[in-house]
Design a protein around this motif. Structure first.
Motif, PDB file in Angstrom:
ATOM      1  N   ARG A  19       0.847  -1.188   0.000  1.00  0.00           N
ATOM      2  CA  ARG A  19       0.000   0.000   0.000  1.00  0.00           C
ATOM      3  C   ARG A  19       0.884   1.240   0.000  1.00  0.00           C
ATOM      4  N   PHE A  20       0.546   2.134  -0.884  1.00  0.00           N
ATOM      5  CA  PHE A  20       1.300   3.367  -0.997  1.00  0.00           C
ATOM      6  C   PHE A  20       0.358   4.539  -0.789  1.00  0.00           C
ATOM      7  N   GLU A  21       0.886   5.635  -0.348  1.00  0.00           N
ATOM      8  CA  GLU A  21       0.095   6.839  -0.151  1.00  0.00           C
ATOM      9  C   GLU A  21       0.711   7.949  -0.987  1.00  0.00           C
ATOM     10  N   LEU A  22      -0.131   8.620  -1.755  1.00  0.00           N
ATOM     11  CA  LEU A  22       0.336   9.751  -2.543  1.00  0.00           C
ATOM     12  C   LEU A  22       0.067  11.030  -1.761  1.00  0.00           C
ATOM     13  N   LYS A  23       1.079  11.823  -1.580  1.00  0.00           N
ATOM     14  CA  LYS A  23       0.937  13.087  -0.854  1.00  0.00           C
ATOM     15  C   LYS A  23       1.223  14.227  -1.823  1.00  0.00           C
ATOM     16  N   PRO A  24       0.324  15.201  -1.862  1.00  0.00           N
ATOM     17  CA  PRO A  24       0.539  16.331  -2.767  1.00  0.00           C
ATOM     18  C   PRO A  24       1.782  17.133  -2.368  1.00  0.00           C
TER      19      PRO A  24
END
Length: 72
Positions: free
Chosen positions: A18-23
Protein backbone atom coordinates in the motif's frame (compact mmCIF):
# COMPACT_ATOMS: atom_id res chain seq x y z
CA UNK A 1 6.12 -33.30 15.93
CA UNK A 2 6.59 -31.05 12.90
CA UNK A 3 9.50 -28.66 12.81
CA UNK A 4 9.55 -25.24 11.14
CA UNK A 5 11.30 -26.70 8.11
CA UNK A 6 8.55 -29.30 7.68
CA UNK A 7 5.89 -26.57 7.63
CA UNK A 8 7.64 -23.91 5.55
CA UNK A 9 6.60 -23.58 1.92
CA UNK A 10 3.42 -25.65 2.34
CA UNK A 11 1.05 -22.75 1.64
CA UNK A 12 1.30 -19.81 -0.72
CA UNK A 13 1.50 -16.37 0.77
CA UNK A 14 0.28 -13.22 -0.92
CA UNK A 15 1.14 -9.73 0.24
CA UNK A 16 -0.38 -6.41 -0.66
CA UNK A 17 1.69 -3.26 -0.88
CA UNK A 18 0.00 0.00 0.00
CA UNK A 19 1.30 3.37 -1.00
CA UNK A 20 0.10 6.84 -0.15
CA UNK A 21 0.34 9.75 -2.54
CA UNK A 22 0.94 13.09 -0.85
CA UNK A 23 0.54 16.33 -2.77
CA UNK A 24 3.74 18.34 -3.16
CA UNK A 25 4.09 22.07 -3.70
CA UNK A 26 0.99 23.88 -4.90
CA UNK A 27 -0.83 20.65 -5.67
CA UNK A 28 -2.63 20.57 -2.30
CA UNK A 29 -3.56 24.23 -2.71
CA UNK A 30 -5.01 23.53 -6.18
CA UNK A 31 -6.92 20.50 -4.90
CA UNK A 32 -8.48 22.56 -2.12
CA UNK A 33 -9.18 25.56 -4.39
CA UNK A 34 -10.99 23.43 -6.95
CA UNK A 35 -12.90 21.50 -4.27
CA UNK A 36 -11.81 18.12 -5.61
CA UNK A 37 -12.04 16.36 -2.24
CA UNK A 38 -15.60 17.59 -1.69
CA UNK A 39 -16.52 16.50 -5.24
CA UNK A 40 -15.10 13.04 -4.61
CA UNK A 41 -17.00 12.73 -1.33
CA UNK A 42 -20.24 13.78 -3.05
CA UNK A 43 -19.61 11.34 -5.91
CA UNK A 44 -19.01 8.56 -3.37
CA UNK A 45 -22.35 9.23 -1.65
CA UNK A 46 -24.20 9.36 -4.97
CA UNK A 47 -22.52 6.13 -6.07
CA UNK A 48 -23.84 4.32 -2.99
CA UNK A 49 -27.40 5.41 -3.81
CA UNK A 50 -27.15 4.55 -7.50
CA UNK A 51 -25.50 1.20 -6.78
CA UNK A 52 -28.42 0.24 -4.55
CA UNK A 53 -30.89 1.15 -7.31
CA UNK A 54 -28.92 -0.81 -9.94
CA UNK A 55 -28.55 -3.83 -7.63
CA UNK A 56 -32.32 -3.90 -7.00
CA UNK A 57 -32.98 -3.61 -10.74
CA UNK A 58 -30.62 -6.48 -11.54
CA UNK A 59 -32.17 -8.65 -8.84
CA UNK A 60 -35.65 -7.94 -10.23
CA UNK A 61 -34.52 -8.56 -13.81
CA UNK A 62 -32.88 -11.88 -12.89
CA UNK A 63 -36.04 -13.01 -11.08
CA UNK A 64 -38.13 -12.01 -14.12
CA UNK A 65 -35.84 -13.92 -16.51
CA UNK A 66 -35.79 -17.02 -14.31
CA UNK A 67 -39.58 -16.97 -13.97
CA UNK A 68 -39.88 -17.24 -17.78
CA UNK A 69 -37.31 -20.06 -17.96
CA UNK A 70 -38.70 -23.49 -18.78
CA UNK A 71 -36.52 -26.57 -18.61
CA UNK A 72 -37.30 -29.66 -20.67
Amino acid sequence: MNTYNDLSGMYSLSKTLRFELKPIGKTLENIERKGLIAQDEQRNEEYKKVKDIIDRFHKSYIKWCLAKLKLK
